[in-house]
Design a protein around this motif. Structure first.
Motif, PDB file in Angstrom:
ATOM      1  N   PHE A  40       0.832  -1.204   0.000  1.00 12.04           N
ATOM      2  CA  PHE A  40       0.000   0.000   0.000  1.00 12.04           C
ATOM      3  C   PHE A  40       0.868   1.257   0.000  1.00 12.04           C
ATOM      4  O   PHE A  40       0.676   2.174  -0.804  1.00 12.04           O
ATOM      5  CB  PHE A  40      -0.900  -0.024   1.230  1.00 12.04           C
ATOM      6  N   ALA A  41       1.861   1.293   0.894  1.00 13.36           N
ATOM      7  CA  ALA A  41       2.736   2.457   0.987  1.00 13.36           C
ATOM      8  C   ALA A  41       3.640   2.578  -0.239  1.00 13.36           C
ATOM      9  O   ALA A  41       3.880   3.681  -0.744  1.00 13.36           O
ATOM     10  CB  ALA A  41       3.569   2.364   2.257  1.00 13.36           C
ATOM     11  N   ALA A  42       4.146   1.445  -0.740  1.00  9.20           N
ATOM     12  CA  ALA A  42       5.042   1.467  -1.897  1.00  9.20           C
ATOM     13  C   ALA A  42       4.319   1.982  -3.137  1.00  9.20           C
ATOM     14  O   ALA A  42       4.872   2.760  -3.923  1.00  9.20           O
ATOM     15  CB  ALA A  42       5.606   0.069  -2.147  1.00  9.20           C
ATOM     16  N   VAL A  43       3.075   1.562  -3.316  1.00 15.66           N
ATOM     17  CA  VAL A  43       2.279   2.020  -4.465  1.00 15.66           C
ATOM     18  C   VAL A  43       2.107   3.533  -4.397  1.00 15.66           C
ATOM     19  O   VAL A  43       2.279   4.246  -5.390  1.00 15.66           O
ATOM     20  CB  VAL A  43       0.913   1.301  -4.496  1.00 15.66           C
ATOM     21  N   GLY A  44       1.769   4.048  -3.216  1.00 13.95           N
ATOM     22  CA  GLY A  44       1.616   5.488  -3.069  1.00 13.95           C
ATOM     23  C   GLY A  44       2.915   6.232  -3.275  1.00 13.95           C
ATOM     24  O   GLY A  44       2.962   7.262  -3.961  1.00 13.95           O
ATOM     25  N   ALA A  45       4.010   5.715  -2.697  1.00 13.58           N
ATOM     26  CA  ALA A  45       5.310   6.364  -2.840  1.00 13.58           C
ATOM     27  C   ALA A  45       5.769   6.383  -4.291  1.00 13.58           C
ATOM     28  O   ALA A  45       6.534   7.256  -4.694  1.00 13.58           O
ATOM     29  CB  ALA A  45       6.344   5.638  -1.973  1.00 13.58           C
ATOM     30  N   ASN A  46       5.284   5.435  -5.087  1.00 15.64           N
ATOM     31  CA  ASN A  46       5.647   5.339  -6.501  1.00 15.64           C
ATOM     32  C   ASN A  46       4.734   6.174  -7.387  1.00 15.64           C
ATOM     33  O   ASN A  46       4.839   6.122  -8.613  1.00 15.64           O
ATOM     34  CB  ASN A  46       5.595   3.868  -6.933  1.00 15.64           C
ATOM     35  N   GLY A  47       3.798   6.912  -6.778  1.00 16.99           N
ATOM     36  CA  GLY A  47       2.888   7.754  -7.546  1.00 16.99           C
ATOM     37  C   GLY A  47       1.755   6.989  -8.193  1.00 16.99           C
ATOM     38  O   GLY A  47       1.080   7.508  -9.087  1.00 16.99           O
ATOM     39  N   GLN A  48       1.514   5.762  -7.744  1.00 13.37           N
ATOM     40  CA  GLN A  48       0.452   4.935  -8.308  1.00 13.37           C
ATOM     41  C   GLN A  48      -0.734   4.865  -7.338  1.00 13.37           C
ATOM     42  O   GLN A  48      -0.691   5.433  -6.241  1.00 13.37           O
ATOM     43  CB  GLN A  48       0.993   3.533  -8.604  1.00 13.37           C
ATOM     44  N   THR A  49      -1.795   4.185  -7.752  1.00 10.11           N
ATOM     45  CA  THR A  49      -3.023   4.099  -6.957  1.00 10.11           C
ATOM     46  C   THR A  49      -3.359   2.653  -6.641  1.00 10.11           C
ATOM     47  O   THR A  49      -3.341   1.801  -7.531  1.00 10.11           O
ATOM     48  CB  THR A  49      -4.202   4.745  -7.723  1.00 10.11           C
TER      49      THR A  49
END
Length: 234
Positions: A40-49
């Motif tokens: 969840f955090a990695a997706v957000g940190a990568n600019g994804q949803t």
């Protein structure tokens, strides 16, 4: 089986973020709560949803793939490589900075009355909700949350994912289901403990006749909680 430090969590997030599929949306299907949290955090940190399905039914997942063609998916096994122990001299990682307007997640209704409806949530909305939950329930460092609800569910996301991120409380990585599983998870969780659950789970736990470890308080949602059951659970 052991505590995960903030520094280790940040390293895991950075490691997984580097290996994510090149897609705008990521279907987060991780069942282990810690792996879900990292993804969840990695997706957000990568600019994804994050796409958070209401179920793993093949029809529902197929509909999501049709509605969001620019998407990939993550399961527990997909991020295990990113959780490998680091070398002793491995550098630390800074906390990712997410804009408040970033579309962090899209949760979906059950679809029981037709096609599942999306509920988009920005990072700012999720953080604001977590701050209100922290104020209302007193979530704080040293507290450990045990949840019987999946992290893909908005209730589970708000209580077992966002609350720890915003308050410094810890969260048990499992999703206990049967009463003795719930008891064992609470027993393994350092005190003070909080149980996040539903009336259905509470009913079975009350009827199980088990000895329960001391718990600070319980949070129940998703259905009406009748006073008699609340009193028994208490």
């Amino acid at each position: 089986g052991q505590p995960v430090s903030r520094a280790t969590f940040l390293r895991h997030v950075a490691s997984v973020a580097r290996c994510l599929p090149a897609a705008r949306f990521i279907l987060n299907l991780c069942e282990d709560r810690y792996r879900f949290l990292v993804a969840f955090a990695a997706v957000g940190a990568n600019g994804q949803t994050n796409l958070l399905p209401s179920s793993r039914a093949s029809l529902h997942l197929r509909q999501l793939a049709e509605d969001y063609p620019d998407s990939g998916q993550l399961m527990d096994r997909d991020i295990d490589a990113g959780l490998a122990p680091a070398a002793p001299d491995h550098p630390g990682f800074a906390v990712p900075k997410l804009p408040s307007e970033h579309m962090m997640a899209i949760a979906f209704t059950s679809g029981s009355t037709g096609r599942a409806k999306p509920n988009p949530k920005t990072w700012g909305e999720l953080v604001s909700g977590a701050a209100q939950a922290r104020q209302r329930f007193g979530f704080a460092p040293g507290m450990t949350l045990v949840a019987t609800v999946p992290p893909q569910h908005m209730y589970g996301l708000e209580t077992s994912i966002m609350a720890p991120l915003a308050s410094g409380a810890s969260v048990h990585s499992g999703r206990p289901f049967f009463p003795d599983d719930v008891r064992a998870a609470l027993e393994a969780a350092p005190a003070p403990r909080v149980l996040v659950t539903t009336p259905v789970h509470l009913q079975t736990c009350v009827q199980a006749g088990l000895r329960w470890p001391k718990t600070r308080f319980l949070i129940s949602a998703t259905a009406p909680l009748f006073p008699a059951l609340a009193a028994q659970a208490e």
